[in-house]
Design a protein around this motif. Structure first.
Motif, short mmCIF file in Angstrom:
data_model
loop_
_atom_site.label_atom_id
_atom_site.label_comp_id
_atom_site.label_asym_id
_atom_site.label_seq_id
_atom_site.Cartn_x
_atom_site.Cartn_y
_atom_site.Cartn_z
N LEU A 95 -15.36 4.80 0.50
CA LEU A 95 -14.64 4.04 -0.53
C LEU A 95 -14.24 4.95 -1.69
O LEU A 95 -13.14 4.80 -2.25
N CYS A 96 -15.09 5.90 -2.05
CA CYS A 96 -14.76 6.82 -3.15
C CYS A 96 -13.54 7.67 -2.80
O CYS A 96 -12.73 7.99 -3.67
N ARG A 97 -13.41 8.04 -1.53
CA ARG A 97 -12.29 8.89 -1.13
C ARG A 97 -11.01 8.11 -0.90
O ARG A 97 -9.93 8.67 -0.96
N ASN A 98 -11.12 6.84 -0.57
CA ASN A 98 -9.94 6.05 -0.23
C ASN A 98 -9.56 5.04 -1.30
O ASN A 98 -8.58 4.33 -1.15
N ALA A 99 -10.33 4.97 -2.35
CA ALA A 99 -9.99 4.19 -3.54
C ALA A 99 -10.73 4.85 -4.69
O ALA A 99 -11.86 5.30 -4.53
N LYS A 100 -10.11 4.93 -5.83
CA LYS A 100 -10.71 5.66 -6.95
C LYS A 100 -11.79 4.81 -7.61
O LYS A 100 -11.60 4.25 -8.69
N ALA A 134 -6.03 -3.34 -7.34
CA ALA A 134 -6.90 -4.26 -8.08
C ALA A 134 -8.28 -3.66 -8.29
O ALA A 134 -8.86 -3.75 -9.38
N ILE A 135 -8.82 -3.02 -7.26
CA ILE A 135 -10.17 -2.44 -7.37
C ILE A 135 -10.16 -1.22 -8.27
O ILE A 135 -11.07 -1.01 -9.08
N GLU A 136 -9.12 -0.38 -8.17
CA GLU A 136 -9.06 0.82 -8.99
C GLU A 136 -8.84 0.48 -10.47
O GLU A 136 -9.29 1.21 -11.35
N LYS A 137 -8.19 -0.63 -10.73
CA LYS A 137 -7.85 -1.00 -12.10
C LYS A 137 -9.07 -1.49 -12.89
O LYS A 137 -9.22 -1.18 -14.07
N HIS A 138 -9.94 -2.27 -12.24
CA HIS A 138 -11.05 -2.90 -12.94
C HIS A 138 -12.32 -2.05 -12.81
O HIS A 138 -12.84 -1.86 -11.71
N LYS A 139 -12.80 -1.56 -13.94
CA LYS A 139 -13.98 -0.69 -13.96
C LYS A 139 -15.22 -1.42 -13.47
O LYS A 139 -16.12 -0.81 -12.88
N ILE A 140 -15.26 -2.73 -13.70
CA ILE A 140 -16.43 -3.49 -13.27
C ILE A 140 -16.61 -3.43 -11.76
O ILE A 140 -17.74 -3.45 -11.25
#
Length: 790
Positions: A95-100, A134-140
């Motif tokens: 997940l770290c490599r395929n989404a920030k 959506a996942i990369e945008k929200h720090k939570i």
């Protein structure tokens, strides 16, 4: 390749797969194979009120094994490996490599240097999607995913504590019942003797379980391969024996039990649900105990061998065993202890059961212990666990490891559970909660993998989450009903492990942020040198730092108070990136700081979360060789610049072409230690300072020379001169600079922050010291203390 060679290569591959499949039986599937010892045994006898309830439970066991173990893990989750590695940390890495979503300590310069380029990345960033945005945008979301990875790791640790206690203690109690039955036959004519012997046997399970547990954990240093070879025959014989007895019980007691696996009985169970029935599911989930190990132990074996072994051997034999036990229970409800596996054994098999159950129960815990080692090894690279010593037990399979400190802690906690509870039901309740929580974490992360890594549509991801998540949530609710009956102990283990891991991650991040805020620029070192009258002393100074740009604050503090440093400075940074392994040819990034005359270099060592390059004995030689290669190719490799401030070049041994330092083995040439550099092909003698003051053995060092003019005619004079200066500096000796930061909480900080820092400082004080982890000789170590106020 001709047909004959292809045939031999194919046969070799299959032989290796068969050998691994055999070892897997004793390592990966030990827990699944010994689960029949306690699945029905952890149920309250009063809750098994009728034959219908037993039929409904055997249907649940069949479909749970099929849906969770066969479909979810063997067919789907195993495909989500990260370069051959499995477990929650591997999913987090993907997940770290395929989404920030990564929250590991880093800065902009680190990102520029550390991330793989398009050629070397094994997980190239794929097309954009609404879910990824959506996942990369929200720090939570980033914090939630990291929390899930740590939570899942803690569940694996909890499972490794509870499962050995459960399997061994259940076998010990089964042995006690079997011995009681045998002695009843022997002393049938003397009731007083029979009663006294029965009372004495009540005290057998706890001490015998403790002895077996100690022996199990003492065997761990042998390594996965040796343990697998020792344990595989035991589990194989146990499974064949249990399946044979199960087949006998099916035909002897209730042959119609085969038809009871119909989903109709699932429906009947749900329609007549009440609290007493529902809490039975907390024991049913134990039938898939060890399924998570199929994925977590992936680094020790191969996907093909794990899948073949489960489908062709483990799965059918387990179904026969459970069906046979259910057939016995359904016809013997009034009998004492009818729900324990030992009671379903035919009388003439009791003696064999005693031996096999004790041996297999010890072996059955191996999968969780091995999985725990793998998970903690991965957490170390993510700065989520205190530094511990990791021993690689196999030269061929890199993932086979042993962690002594963790092993002894697991043993202590397992003994505590066994002696403290002395109740198979309570231990089983805690184990069931650990298993189902770990499975829910895997289900959640896998649904993200399906959407972000496999790039399936959200419908497929949602179906996976709903289908498996709904089933596991039902089991979770059943386990929570038993919270007051032993499951609470898992929460205690979770609180301890989560506190240690979160505190270590928090403290590591704060230290790194402090280093970033207080670093000084490379220009400062160059400009201040003449003003302070800094002198250059012979030798090489290795400066270990976490930052990859600028000069660390502790070194600027050092030279301000003691204006001198070595004629060659090498700033060494270890950086872990979210991949399992980094190839040797892509591991070292070398750059130059300031003008050539200053001879200051930066070396960034990239590693995956399964690499342990710091524990190698020739680490210094690798750095020297990499810098020599950098010097020889610097003028030609303008295209390799990856940082605008400092030119960084990826160096690998395959690119040297004879234009760098040539290593010589110590036995190949004799060199007088009083010799000095005076020609173009000189050798650096052994550095006596690397012998530790404690009287440890000298470390064998590789010596270097320059290639002769015939093999390297195009080497420029300036390059040859700089390489000779590097050899000369190494001959004069090496010193190692480490910053020792003391975290201090600012007055008025909140309780949680203060508590995390206190735990971090305690862990840091009691974990492996950095010089030991880096194998730095004590006599050449210089530690510079700094106070970090946060």
């Amino acid at each position: 390749m001709d047909s004959h060679a292809f045939f031999h290569q194919h046969m070799k591959t299959w032989k290796q797969t068969i050998l691994l499949s055999f070892q897997i039986v004793g390592i990966v599937y030990g827990q699944l194979s010994t689960a029949p010892l306690y699945v029905f045994g952890t149920m309250q006898a009063a809750d098994l009120a009728s034959e219908e309830v037993v039929y409904e439970l055997v249907s649940f066991i069949f479909w749970t094994l099929t849906i969770i173990s066969l479909v979810k893990y063997a067919s789907i989750v195993l495909k989500a490996d990260d370069g051959g590695e499995g477990g929650t940390v591997a999913l987090y890495s993907l997940l770290c490599r395929n989404a920030k979503v990564g929250l590991l300590p880093c800065d902009t310069s680190s990102n520029e240097v550390m991330l793989y380029d398009e050629r070397s990345s094994c997980a190239k960033m794929k097309g954009d999607s609404r879910a990824r945005r959506a996942i990369e945008k929200h720090k939570i979301c980033h914090y939630l995913i990291l929390f899930l990875a740590i939570f899942g790791s803690c569940m694996t640790i909890g499972d490794a504590v509870l499962t050995p206690a459960l399997s061994v203690y259940s076998a010990s109690t089964g042995v006690q019942r079997s011995l009681t039955d045998i002695l009843k036959d022997i002393f049938a004519s003397t009731p007083d003797t029979e009663e006294s012997v029965s009372k004495a046997l009540k005290y057998v399970p706890v001490p015998s379980a403790c002895v077996i547990l100690v022996g199990l954990f003492m065997l761990q240093h042998c390594g996965t391969r040796k343990i697998g070879i020792m344990f595989a025959p035991i589990i194989t014989v146990w499974l064949l024996f249990a399946a044979a007895v199960g087949t006998y019980n099916i035909f002897h007691w209730d042959v119609k039990i085969i038809y009871k696996i119909s989903p109709l009985y699932l429906y009947k169970f749900i329609t007549h649900i009440d609290i007493r029935r529902w809490r039975l599911l907390g024991s049913v989930i134990l039938c898939v105990a060890g399924s998570e190990a199929m994925f977590a132990d992936l680094g020790h074996f191969s996907k093909k061998s794990i899948k073949i072994t489960f489908i062709c051997f483990i799965y059918p034999l387990l179904l026969l065993c459970y069906a046979g036990q259910a057939a016995y229970i359904s016809k013997n409800l009034p009998a004492p202890d009818f729900n324990h596996l030992s009671q379903s054994m035919p009388r003439h098999c009791k003696h064999l059961f005693i031996v096999l159950s004790l041996l297999s129960s010890a072996v059955g815990s191996q999968s969780t212990i091995t999985a725990c080692f793998s998970i903690i090894n991965q957490c170390l690279a993510l700065n989520c666990f205190p530094r511990v010593k990791v021993i690689h037990t196999s030269k061929k399979i890199h993932g086979q490891i042993y962690i002594p400190d963790v092993n002894w802690l697991l043993m202590i906690f397992s003994l505590t559970v066994t002696v403290g509870f002395r109740d198979i039901v309570k231990i089983g309740n805690a184990t069931g909660l650990a298993i189902i929580c770990g499975m829910l974490v895997t289900t959640t992360l896998m649904s993200l993998i399906i959407a972000l890594y496999w790039e399936k549509n959200l419908m497929a991801s949602g179906c996976f989450l709903v289908c498996f998540g709904f089933l596991e949530a039902a089991y979770l609710s059943a386990c929570l009903l038993q919270f007051h009956k032993g499951a609470w102990y898992l929460v205690v283990l979770l609180a301890v492990s989560m506190t240690v891991m979160l505190s270590w991650h928090y403290g590591t991040m704060k230290k790194y942020e402090f280093d970033l805020q207080n670093k000084v620029s490379a220009e400062w070192l160059i400009e201040i040198s003449p003003g302070l009258g800094i002198s250059r002393v012979p030798g090489i100074g290795f400066i270990y730092t976490d930052i990859v740009a600028g000069i660390p604050a502790f070194f600027s503090h050092f030279i301000t108070n003691l204006p001198a440093f070595h004629q060659v400075l090498i700033l060494v940074s270890f950086k872990s990136i979210p991949v399992p392994y980094v190839p040797e040819s892509e591991r070292y990034l070398i750059g130059r700081i300031g003008p050539k005359d200053y001879k200051i270099y930066r070396c960034i060592v990239r590693s995956g979360y399964c690499d342990h390059i710091r524990d190698t004995g020739d680490f210094e030689e690798q750095i020297i060789r990499s810098i020599g290669e950098f010097i020889s190719i610097e003028q030609k490799d303008i295209e390799s610049t990856v940082s605008p401030d400092e030119r960084m070049i990826v160096v690998g041994n395959s690119r040297v072409d004879g234009n760098a330092l040539v290593p010589l083995d110590e036995d190949e040439v004799e060199v007088d230690t009083s010799w000095s550099v005076n020609n173009d092909s000189q050798i650096s003698p052994v550095d006596e300072r690397l012998e530790s003051s404690s009287g440890a053995k000298k470390r064998k060092k590789v010596r270097f020379m320059l290639p002769d003019n015939d093999s390297s005619p195009k080497m420029e004079l300036s390059v040859r001169k700089e390489l000779l200066e590097l050899i000369d500096a190494r001959e004069s000796g090496s010193a190692y600079f480490l910053g020792h930061s003391h975290l201090v909480v600012r007055h008025g900080s909140n309780f949680l922050k203060t508590f995390f820092i206190i735990v971090y400082r305690f862990s840091e004080k009691n974990c492996r010291e950095p010089p030991v982890a880096l194998k730095i000789p004590h006599a050449a170590l210089v530690e510079v203390g700094m106070v970090c106020t946060i």
